[in-house]
Write a protein that holds these residues in place. Sequence first.
Motif, mmCIF file in Angstrom:
data_model
loop_
_atom_site.group_PDB
_atom_site.id
_atom_site.type_symbol
_atom_site.label_atom_id
_atom_site.label_comp_id
_atom_site.label_asym_id
_atom_site.label_seq_id
_atom_site.Cartn_x
_atom_site.Cartn_y
_atom_site.Cartn_z
ATOM 1 N N GLU A 312 0.818 -1.219 0.000
ATOM 2 C CA GLU A 312 0.000 0.000 0.000
ATOM 3 C C GLU A 312 0.849 1.266 0.000
ATOM 4 O OE1 GLU A 312 -2.559 -0.117 3.368
ATOM 5 O OE2 GLU A 312 -3.665 -1.891 2.701
ATOM 6 N N VAL A 313 2.018 1.216 0.616
ATOM 7 C CA VAL A 313 2.830 2.434 0.721
ATOM 8 C C VAL A 313 3.900 2.499 -0.361
ATOM 9 C CG1 VAL A 313 2.386 2.645 3.172
ATOM 10 C CG2 VAL A 313 4.436 1.418 2.406
ATOM 11 N N GLY A 314 3.829 1.594 -1.337
ATOM 12 C CA GLY A 314 4.696 1.704 -2.497
ATOM 13 C C GLY A 314 5.952 0.872 -2.489
ATOM 14 N N ALA A 315 6.027 -0.128 -1.652
ATOM 15 C CA ALA A 315 7.193 -1.009 -1.663
ATOM 16 C C ALA A 315 7.223 -1.801 -2.968
ATOM 17 C CB ALA A 315 7.145 -1.966 -0.478
ATOM 18 N N PRO A 316 8.400 -2.059 -3.553
ATOM 19 C CA PRO A 316 8.481 -2.825 -4.796
ATOM 20 C C PRO A 316 7.983 -4.255 -4.590
ATOM 21 C CG PRO A 316 10.671 -2.423 -3.876
ATOM 22 C CD PRO A 316 9.724 -1.603 -3.092
ATOM 23 N N PRO A 317 7.433 -4.850 -5.643
ATOM 24 C CA PRO A 317 6.839 -6.184 -5.524
ATOM 25 C C PRO A 317 7.782 -7.248 -4.966
ATOM 26 C CG PRO A 317 6.201 -5.175 -7.596
ATOM 27 C CD PRO A 317 7.211 -4.271 -6.983
ATOM 28 N N ASP A 318 9.061 -7.210 -5.329
ATOM 29 C CA ASP A 318 9.970 -8.240 -4.824
ATOM 30 C C ASP A 318 10.162 -8.127 -3.313
ATOM 31 O OD1 ASP A 318 11.352 -5.823 -5.113
ATOM 32 O OD2 ASP A 318 13.279 -6.831 -5.388
ATOM 33 N N LEU A 319 10.184 -6.892 -2.780
ATOM 34 C CA LEU A 319 10.294 -6.710 -1.337
ATOM 35 C C LEU A 319 9.005 -7.140 -0.637
ATOM 36 C CD1 LEU A 319 11.728 -5.799 1.195
ATOM 37 C CD2 LEU A 319 11.032 -3.442 0.703
ATOM 38 N N VAL A 320 7.880 -6.852 -1.254
ATOM 39 C CA VAL A 320 6.593 -7.270 -0.677
ATOM 40 C C VAL A 320 6.581 -8.776 -0.465
ATOM 41 C CG1 VAL A 320 4.116 -7.485 -1.116
ATOM 42 C CG2 VAL A 320 5.289 -5.320 -1.594
ATOM 43 N N GLU A 321 7.071 -9.516 -1.457
ATOM 44 C CA GLU A 321 7.073 -10.981 -1.342
ATOM 45 C C GLU A 321 8.106 -11.464 -0.320
ATOM 46 O OE1 GLU A 321 4.658 -12.847 -2.475
ATOM 47 O OE2 GLU A 321 3.916 -10.865 -3.069
ATOM 48 N N LYS A 322 9.217 -10.759 -0.221
ATOM 49 C CA LYS A 322 10.203 -11.111 0.803
ATOM 50 C C LYS A 322 9.630 -10.888 2.204
ATOM 51 C CE LYS A 322 14.384 -10.193 -1.907
ATOM 52 N NZ LYS A 322 15.564 -9.295 -2.065
#
Length: 388
Positions: A312-322
């Motif tokens: 929601e706050v704009g983290a990149p997708p790869d970090l979201v999955e990590k």
Amino acid sequence: MSESEDSSDTPKIRKGDARRNRGNRTGFTTGACSAAAARAATLGLVGGEVPQSVVCRLPMGKDVTFVVQDGRIDGEGEARIAHAVIVKDAGDDPDATHGAHMTADVRLLPHRVGEIALLGGAGVGTVTKPGLGLEVGGPAINPVPNRNIRENVQAAAGELLDHDGLEVVISVPGGEEMAKKTLNARLGILGGISILGTTGIVRPYSTAAFRASVVQAIDVAANQGQTRVVLTTGGRTEKFAMRQLPELDESCFVQMGDFVKAAFLSAIRTNMKEITVGAMVGKLTKMSQGLAVTHAWKAEVDRDILAESAREVGAPPDLVEKIRAAETARFAAEHLAELGLTVDYHRALAKKAIRSLKSCYPGDYRLAVLVCDFEGQFIVRVEEDEAR
């Protein structure tokens, strides 16, 4: 109280994990040990010799044998004083009073038929504030232990009480230092520990005593006329909240630890108009999950909430999955800090926590959340209106 909440983002512990096996040996409360000491001293006064062991009836109705230390009788005739000590064994419970020398001194009160005067000596706290269900100015001997001590003394005294009375003084050498490891001063109990215990038994890592202390602290605040309470998850978060809200009296601050439900229900019952929660990322996430108890052994942090908030706050997708795959909430907080998203991320979690808490514990109060980092430094404050 423990500060375990401040490291609550520990790796998840599953059922069966060997780390859960922290010992299950029961122990005895300060109340039970005091009753045993009082019974032993009374037997000594009546029979002329303090026994080396004594059978004490606990509040729950169970008879238990305690080893008596330092049993002796001082003085002569009606001036005799019988002395007995029971060393408190708290079992596998992490207890500030473990090893305390619960001491009873019993003397005759001539011609005061049937009277049992129960007093607090050195190391037993004195009640200085209302709201504890105890007489202000009296000893911090809770009602159940008070009754249990009297019942054991009465049983040991036998026919003596048909014509005389007894004075029983409970003391705890070093009790004033022990009390510094408790919340007694906050509750208005000064100069020593409280004599506690509703069953006489201490169960390892008991939640009952902790939960009861949370409820008691909120009751004390309400009885002092406070209409606002600040619920924190431990020592660091409380110090942080106190720095943020210096205008509030100390009684407004309550370390609820893991006991969210008990704290909120008590605050609502006592008609608190404002509730502020102070927390770090791990407990904040668990509040977002709607957990009544946020201990690591009760439930894991929901990493989907962490990941969704990061997205929601704009983290990149790869970090979201990590983040979704990480073992701790701290992983998310640290990696989002590197992206400059600390405030936005914690604001998103705080909003989720507010919505969840208001849903679980509806009432006529305003809710706010204060969030700090792992060093107890301010991150963000979120009011209820922002979360709607």
